[in-house]
Design a protein around this motif. Structure first.
Motif, PDB file in Angstrom:
ATOM      1  N   CYS A 124      -5.407   1.245   2.480  1.00 16.59           N
ATOM      2  CA  CYS A 124      -5.560   1.549   1.056  1.00 16.59           C
ATOM      3  C   CYS A 124      -4.621   2.684   0.651  1.00 16.59           C
ATOM      4  N   PRO A 125      -3.987   2.582  -0.504  1.00 10.45           N
ATOM      5  CA  PRO A 125      -3.134   3.671  -0.972  1.00 10.45           C
ATOM      6  C   PRO A 125      -3.865   5.013  -1.018  1.00 10.45           C
ATOM      7  N   GLU A 126      -5.149   4.966  -1.378  1.00  9.59           N
ATOM      8  CA  GLU A 126      -5.910   6.212  -1.485  1.00  9.59           C
ATOM      9  C   GLU A 126      -6.067   6.901  -0.127  1.00  9.59           C
ATOM     10  N   GLN A 166       2.444   1.607  -3.501  1.00  5.38           N
ATOM     11  CA  GLN A 166       1.454   1.917  -4.531  1.00  5.38           C
ATOM     12  C   GLN A 166       0.870   3.321  -4.380  1.00  5.38           C
ATOM     13  N   SER A 167       0.938   3.879  -3.185  1.00  5.15           N
ATOM     14  CA  SER A 167       0.334   5.190  -2.952  1.00  5.15           C
ATOM     15  C   SER A 167       1.061   6.314  -3.682  1.00  5.15           C
ATOM     16  N   CYS A 215       3.180   8.163  -2.371  1.00  8.78           N
ATOM     17  CA  CYS A 215       3.332   9.263  -1.412  1.00  8.78           C
ATOM     18  C   CYS A 215       4.759   9.397  -0.883  1.00  8.78           C
ATOM     19  N   ALA A 266       0.832  -1.204   0.000  1.00  8.36           N
ATOM     20  CA  ALA A 266       0.000   0.000   0.000  1.00  8.36           C
ATOM     21  C   ALA A 266       0.867   1.254   0.000  1.00  8.36           C
ATOM     22  N   ALA A 267       1.932   1.232   0.784  1.00 10.47           N
ATOM     23  CA  ALA A 267       2.826   2.391   0.835  1.00 10.47           C
ATOM     24  C   ALA A 267       3.477   2.647  -0.516  1.00 10.47           C
TER      25      ALA A 267
END
Length: 235
Positions: free
Chosen positions: A112-114, A38-39, A41, A35-36
């Motif tokens: 979730c990445p979102e 894919q985000s 960020c 998740a990290a």
């Protein structure tokens, strides 16, 4: 620059090796690492651990493990803030400067990445020290009861017995997934649950603490239900 830190010590007691125990085909920590990444960020995603096997799994799933956490920060009594501060201290001494640091729990398979991106957007507004995931209680906390020493029950707020549920203030709790913070807040170990923090609201069906074997089973059921719903929608 933005840094993700995933704390994952090796000495979990109630669910042995829970950070790397397989959860729906992946080591538990892999869900947080993915998740990290894919985000989009983060400039870097690192795992803070004292355990060689956890380090190997983290590296295999794409995180960095640039140091091993010292033993004095790996016992049952060390809080999250101290662990993140240690990682931030390392980053400031070893890397370029970071503006925001996000603590992501290793046992958060519904992250979730979102949501991570929403948290970043919130803290970038510049009016808070932290932005972290929360969700609402399913039942009014004002109607909570306790079991007395004599085996009977008593309300915590008996004066609210006749108040309608819809008239009681909604209450929220930590969702246990992620905590965005400024570097200064982490270095100062500033209180997270305070007036200088902003909420990132998650739906209850995507929140589950995983501290006991019962929690683990419930989380597996939740993910199966979510996957079944998604597959049904795709059809």
């Amino acid at each position: 620059m933005r840094l993700a830190v995933i704390p994952a010590r090796g000495g979990s007691k109630r669910i042995p090796r829970k950070n790397i125990k397989l959860f729906h085909g992946k080591p538990m920590i892999a869900w947080s690492i993915e998740a990290a990444l894919q985000s989009g960020c983060f400039d870097r995603v690192i795992v803070s651990t004292d355990d060689e096997e956890i380090a190997e799994v983290a590296l295999r799933w794409g995180a960095d493990v640039p140091f091993f956490r010292p033993a004095e920060l790996s016992d049952d009594f060390t809080g999250t803030a101290a662990v993140i501060r240690h990682a931030v201290d390392w980053a400031l001494q070893s890397e370029s400067s970071f503006e925001y640091v996000c603590c992501i729990y290793a046992t958060a398979p519904f992250i979730c990445p979102e949501d991570l991106a929403r948290g970043l957007s919130r803290i970038e507004q510049g009016d808070c020290s932290y932005a972290f995931s929360v969700t609402s209680y399913a039942f009014p906390i004002q109607r909570a009861v306790r079991i007395t020493d004599s085996g009977r029950v008593a309300m915590f707020n008996p004066e609210l017995f006749n108040t309608r549920s819809q008239d009681l203030e909604e209450a929220w709790h930590d969702a246990g997934q992620f905590y965005w913070g400024t570097v200064r807040a982490w270095l100062d170990e500033k209180l997270i649950f305070g007036q200088d923090s902003a909420p990132v609201i998650l739906p209850r069906y995507r929140v589950q603490d995983i501290d006991t074997p019962e929690d683990w089973v419930r989380a597996e059921w939740l993910l199966k239900a979510m996957q079944a719903e998604a597959n049904g929608t795709e059809k």
